[in-house]
Design a protein around this motif. Structure first.
Motif, short mmCIF file in Angstrom:
data_model
loop_
_atom_site.label_atom_id
_atom_site.label_comp_id
_atom_site.label_asym_id
_atom_site.label_seq_id
_atom_site.Cartn_x
_atom_site.Cartn_y
_atom_site.Cartn_z
N HIS A 80 -10.87 0.83 11.41
CA HIS A 80 -10.96 2.28 11.52
C HIS A 80 -10.61 2.90 10.16
O HIS A 80 -9.44 3.16 9.90
N PRO A 81 -11.61 3.14 9.31
CA PRO A 81 -11.30 3.63 7.96
C PRO A 81 -10.77 5.06 7.96
O PRO A 81 -11.18 5.88 8.79
N GLY A 82 -9.84 5.34 7.04
CA GLY A 82 -9.30 6.69 6.92
C GLY A 82 -7.89 6.67 6.36
O GLY A 82 -7.33 5.60 6.07
N PHE A 83 -7.33 7.87 6.19
CA PHE A 83 -5.97 7.98 5.65
C PHE A 83 -5.01 8.52 6.71
O PHE A 83 -3.95 7.96 6.94
N ALA A 84 -5.40 9.61 7.38
CA ALA A 84 -4.49 10.23 8.35
C ALA A 84 -4.56 9.49 9.69
O ALA A 84 -5.58 8.92 10.05
N GLY A 85 -3.43 9.48 10.38
CA GLY A 85 -3.41 8.94 11.74
C GLY A 85 -3.52 7.42 11.82
O GLY A 85 -3.82 6.88 12.88
N GLN A 86 -3.31 6.72 10.72
CA GLN A 86 -3.35 5.25 10.77
C GLN A 86 -2.09 4.73 11.47
O GLN A 86 -1.03 5.35 11.38
N PRO A 87 -2.19 3.58 12.14
CA PRO A 87 -1.03 3.09 12.90
C PRO A 87 0.15 2.73 11.99
O PRO A 87 -0.03 2.04 10.98
N VAL A 88 1.35 3.17 12.41
CA VAL A 88 2.60 2.89 11.68
C VAL A 88 2.39 3.04 10.18
O VAL A 88 2.55 2.09 9.41
N ALA A 89 2.03 4.26 9.75
CA ALA A 89 1.75 4.53 8.34
C ALA A 89 1.99 6.01 8.08
O ALA A 89 1.92 6.82 9.00
N HIS A 90 2.32 6.36 6.84
CA HIS A 90 2.38 7.77 6.46
C HIS A 90 1.47 8.00 5.25
O HIS A 90 0.99 7.05 4.65
N VAL A 91 1.24 9.27 4.94
CA VAL A 91 0.22 9.58 3.93
C VAL A 91 0.82 10.09 2.62
O VAL A 91 0.15 10.74 1.82
N LEU A 92 2.11 9.82 2.39
CA LEU A 92 2.73 10.26 1.14
C LEU A 92 2.45 9.21 0.07
O LEU A 92 3.18 8.22 -0.07
N HIS A 93 1.38 9.44 -0.69
CA HIS A 93 0.87 8.39 -1.59
C HIS A 93 1.90 7.93 -2.59
O HIS A 93 2.04 6.74 -2.86
N LEU A 94 2.64 8.89 -3.18
CA LEU A 94 3.60 8.53 -4.22
C LEU A 94 4.64 7.57 -3.67
O LEU A 94 4.98 6.57 -4.30
N TRP A 95 5.13 7.86 -2.45
CA TRP A 95 6.20 7.02 -1.89
C TRP A 95 5.68 5.73 -1.31
O TRP A 95 6.39 4.72 -1.27
N ASN A 96 4.41 5.74 -0.87
CA ASN A 96 3.78 4.47 -0.51
C ASN A 96 3.79 3.54 -1.73
O ASN A 96 4.10 2.36 -1.63
N ALA A 97 3.46 4.12 -2.88
CA ALA A 97 3.39 3.31 -4.11
C ALA A 97 4.79 2.92 -4.59
O ALA A 97 5.06 1.75 -4.86
N LEU A 98 5.70 3.92 -4.67
CA LEU A 98 7.03 3.62 -5.25
C LEU A 98 7.84 2.65 -4.38
O LEU A 98 8.58 1.82 -4.90
N GLY A 99 7.70 2.77 -3.06
CA GLY A 99 8.38 1.82 -2.18
C GLY A 99 7.97 0.40 -2.52
O GLY A 99 8.80 -0.51 -2.62
N MET A 100 6.67 0.22 -2.75
CA MET A 100 6.18 -1.12 -3.05
C MET A 100 6.44 -1.54 -4.50
O MET A 100 6.47 -2.73 -4.79
N VAL A 101 6.62 -0.57 -5.41
CA VAL A 101 7.05 -0.95 -6.77
C VAL A 101 8.40 -1.65 -6.65
O VAL A 101 8.62 -2.74 -7.21
N LEU A 102 9.30 -1.03 -5.88
CA LEU A 102 10.63 -1.62 -5.68
C LEU A 102 10.53 -2.99 -5.02
O LEU A 102 11.12 -3.97 -5.48
N ALA A 103 9.75 -3.07 -3.93
CA ALA A 103 9.63 -4.34 -3.22
C ALA A 103 9.01 -5.41 -4.14
O ALA A 103 9.52 -6.53 -4.24
N GLY A 104 7.93 -5.04 -4.83
CA GLY A 104 7.24 -6.00 -5.70
C GLY A 104 8.15 -6.53 -6.80
O GLY A 104 8.16 -7.73 -7.10
N LEU A 105 8.95 -5.63 -7.38
CA LEU A 105 9.88 -6.05 -8.43
C LEU A 105 10.93 -7.01 -7.86
O LEU A 105 11.22 -8.06 -8.44
N ALA A 106 11.46 -6.66 -6.68
CA ALA A 106 12.48 -7.52 -6.07
C ALA A 106 11.90 -8.90 -5.71
O ALA A 106 12.54 -9.92 -5.93
N PHE A 107 10.67 -8.92 -5.19
CA PHE A 107 10.04 -10.21 -4.87
C PHE A 107 9.85 -11.03 -6.14
O PHE A 107 10.08 -12.24 -6.17
#
Lengths: 359, 71
Positions: A260-287
């Motif tokens: 189901h392509p799209g941005f809004a209303g995806q399961p267990v997801a939010h649409v705050l692009h900056l924080w989607n990215a920054l959260g994973m910057v932190l995770a990626g660095l820690a990994f």
């Protein structure tokens, strides 16, 4: 004996298998675009044990148990079970905790980022960009001599601790099964609604987890290593595995009508692009600093690496903090203290990256 | 023989150390010591993609001795 799973076709086969099975696990009852998510599922286990009390994410996920025990089985069969540890355990604990916090700001580990993409969730693109950026920062530290130091050989008992913990969790799940309409069953907590209430049948989850654990131990499948090796050595070996995962999960999703392509209303997801990215910057660095994605840390735990085990325990602690302190995101957006947690995490991981150097 | 001792180190350190040594050395033979099967495979893969060849791998207790030569 030649290890066929460590060949190019071997790693592609393993990635493809994980992709297909993850999509099917979702089809059989697991939450949306969350057929297997190592971070989310460890978080669910943390909730089931009452270490955090976010009522929608409480369930002892048999997949996680299977990943550890499956890896143990492969390590025993192929004589690669090597109890070891002592490479800066407390630092690995902290890395595990912040990796989890970063993943829960995005809402998924790298496996889920790929599964979200394969399910049509466009927000995953920002998560994956963040992941690659975080790993890239990690490779700069590695090039500058970052190193957590050597492990040493431990006694056999130490290597069995994580597999025994996993087996113990499974026992609890059998002794205290979900009771319809009840949030508590014996010592375990269950979700009545939300992702924690959605699950494939226990036997299916466990068996698929076991097979993936076995295969991934043989192939050294790692979603962080995939990008790290590509950046550091221009080597596509592990990367071909994650591409296979995405392609096969996508194809399976198309077949079972889960795309189901799209941005809004995806399961267990939010649409705050900056924080989607920054959260994973932190995770990626820690990994990257810890030498493996959450899945890989589970497989290493299964083959006797107690340092990886400490990372996993750190993830449990991180999940508890993430939900108790309001750091984790939800479909409504990021938690009240999510931003602060990401900033603190980046500072801590940066300090570890700059200062940990050992011959 | 010039030796890279990467025992006890986890990936990617053994590969980084080996590739570093390959770039610096004037020798055409080298010995790499690792102690996990994953490191053995990763080092072998890196050696091959840097124009060297794995001549022999011998397990010795907890250690894998990887003998490599140029070309």
């Amino acid at each position: 004996m030649k290890n066929i799973f460590a060949t190019r076709s071997g790693i592609i086969g393993v990635g493809a298998f994980i992709g297909v099975m993850a999509a099917l696990l979702q089809f059989w009852g697991n939450p949306g675009n969350m057929g297997i998510c190592v971070a989310c599922f460890v978080r669910d286990i943390t909730g089931a044990l009452g270490l955090h009390r976010a009522s929608v994410v409480q369930y002892v996920r048999p997949e996680i148990i299977g990943l550890v025990i499956g890896s143990l089985a492969a390590a025993l069969v192929f004589k690669e079970f090597r109890p070891r540890g002592g490479s800066a355990p407390i630092v690995r604990f902290v890395l595990g905790a912040f990796a989890m916090i970063g993943a829960l700001v995005f809402l998924g580990c790298p496996w889920r980022a790929m599964l979200r993409l394969a399910g049509g969730d466009g927000n995953a693109i920002f998560g994956l960009l963040g992941l690659v950026a975080g790993i890239w920062i990690g490779t700069r530290f590695l090039k500058a001599g970052y190193n957590l130091g050597r492990t040493r050989v431990y006694s056999t008992t130490a290597g069995w601790v994580m597999p025994a913990l996993a087996a113990g969790l499974f026992l609890l799940l059998l002794i205290f099964p979900r009771t319809e309409g009840q949030e508590q069953s014996g010592v375990l907590f269950y979700s009545l609604k939300g992702p924690g209430a959605m699950n494939a049948p226990i036997a299916v989850s466990l068996i698929i987890g076991l097979i993936i654990g076995f295969l991934a131990q043989r192939s050294r499948f790692c979603t962080m290593g995939a990008f790290r090796d590509l950046i550091l050595f221009k080597q596509v070996h592990l990367f071909s595995g994650v591409v296979a995962l995405i392609v096969f999960a996508f194809t399976t999703n198309l077949i079972v009508k889960q795309f189901h392509p799209g941005f809004a209303g995806q399961p267990v997801a939010h649409v705050l692009h900056l924080w989607n990215a920054l959260g994973m910057v932190l995770a990626g660095l820690a990994f990257a600093l810890a030498g493996g994605c959450p899945g890989r840390q589970l497989f290493l735990s299964g083959e006797g690496d107690t340092d990886a085990g400490i990372f996993v325990v750190g993830m449990v602690a991180g999940a508890a903090f993430a939900h108790n302190f309001g750091l984790a995101s939800s479909p409504a957006g990021i938690g009240p203290h999510g931003m602060a947690a990401v900033v603190i995490g980046l500072i801590v991981c940066g300090a570890i990256g700059f200062t940990m150097k050992q011959k | 023989m010039e030796t890279v001792d990467a025992r006890g180190l986890s990936c990617p350190q053994p590969v980084l150390m080996t590739v570093d040594a390959l770039k610096k050395t004037s020798a055409d033979r080298m010995l790499v010591l690792v102690d996990t099967a994953a490191s053995k495979e990763n080092v072998s893969r890196a050696v091959s993609s840097n124009g060297w060849t794995v001549a022999d791998i011998t397990p010795e207790g907890e250690t894998y001795r990887i003998e490599i030569h140029k070309g």
